[in-house]
Enzyme design. Structure first.
Site, PDB file in Angstrom:
ATOM      1  N   MET A  75       0.805  -1.211   0.000  1.00  0.00           N
ATOM      2  CA  MET A  75       0.000   0.000   0.000  1.00  0.00           C
ATOM      3  C   MET A  75       0.846   1.271   0.000  1.00  0.00           C
ATOM      4  O   MET A  75       0.440   2.294  -0.499  1.00  0.00           O
ATOM      5  CB  MET A  75      -0.961  -0.020   1.183  1.00  0.00           C
ATOM      6  N   GLY A  76       2.008   1.217   0.622  1.00  0.00           N
ATOM      7  CA  GLY A  76       2.879   2.371   0.635  1.00  0.00           C
ATOM      8  C   GLY A  76       2.389   3.520   1.481  1.00  0.00           C
ATOM      9  O   GLY A  76       2.759   4.660   1.277  1.00  0.00           O
ATOM     10  N   GLU A  77       1.536   3.238   2.421  1.00  0.00           N
ATOM     11  CA  GLU A  77       0.961   4.291   3.254  1.00  0.00           C
ATOM     12  C   GLU A  77       1.356   4.162   4.722  1.00  0.00           C
ATOM     13  O   GLU A  77       0.767   4.794   5.578  1.00  0.00           O
ATOM     14  CB  GLU A  77      -0.569   4.256   3.135  1.00  0.00           C
ATOM     15  N   GLY A  78       2.325   3.345   5.006  1.00  0.00           N
ATOM     16  CA  GLY A  78       2.733   3.154   6.397  1.00  0.00           C
ATOM     17  C   GLY A  78       1.792   2.269   7.187  1.00  0.00           C
ATOM     18  O   GLY A  78       1.875   2.214   8.407  1.00  0.00           O
TER      19      GLY A  78
END
Length: 110
Positions: A75-78
């Site tokens: 997702m790359g959103e943490g």
């Protein structure tokens, strides 16, 4: 700066692992404070982790552990970092608050 203050850094995913690798190349002591949240599906993260481990061992610093979670997140959103925070808090509580067997049994250890 976090390394200089002995503050742990929770690293999540490929991009942040790559940034952590660059920080370790600039200052090997950074490896002391890295905690990896998730194993990315990106192959580059494994390469960056190997380089970080190599930097730490070359400089006589214990190598950081493997990522805590492997959930095929991309997702790359943490989001993996958020999932790892309770685990890190629990580990800290166990280390700092868990009684020893001697304390529980009321025994004095020699």
């Amino acid at each position: 700066e976090a390394s200089e203050r002995d503050m742990p850094i929770l690293v999540d995913g490929f991009i942040v692992t790559t940034a952590a690798m660059v920080a370790c190349q600039m200052d090997p002591l950074v490896t002391r404070v890295l905690l990896f949240a998730t194993q990315s599906t990106e192959k580059g993260q494994a390469i960056a982790l190997d380089i970080i481990r190599e930097i730490s061992t070359t400089n006589g610093i214990p190598a950081p552990g493997k990522p805590a979670l492997n959930m095929n997140l991309r997702m790359g959103e943490g989001s993996g970092c958020l999932l790892a925070v309770p685990m890190v808090r629990s580990a800290c509580a166990i280390v700092s608050e868990l009684a020893t067997l001697g304390e529980v049994l009321g025994l004095e250890m020699l």
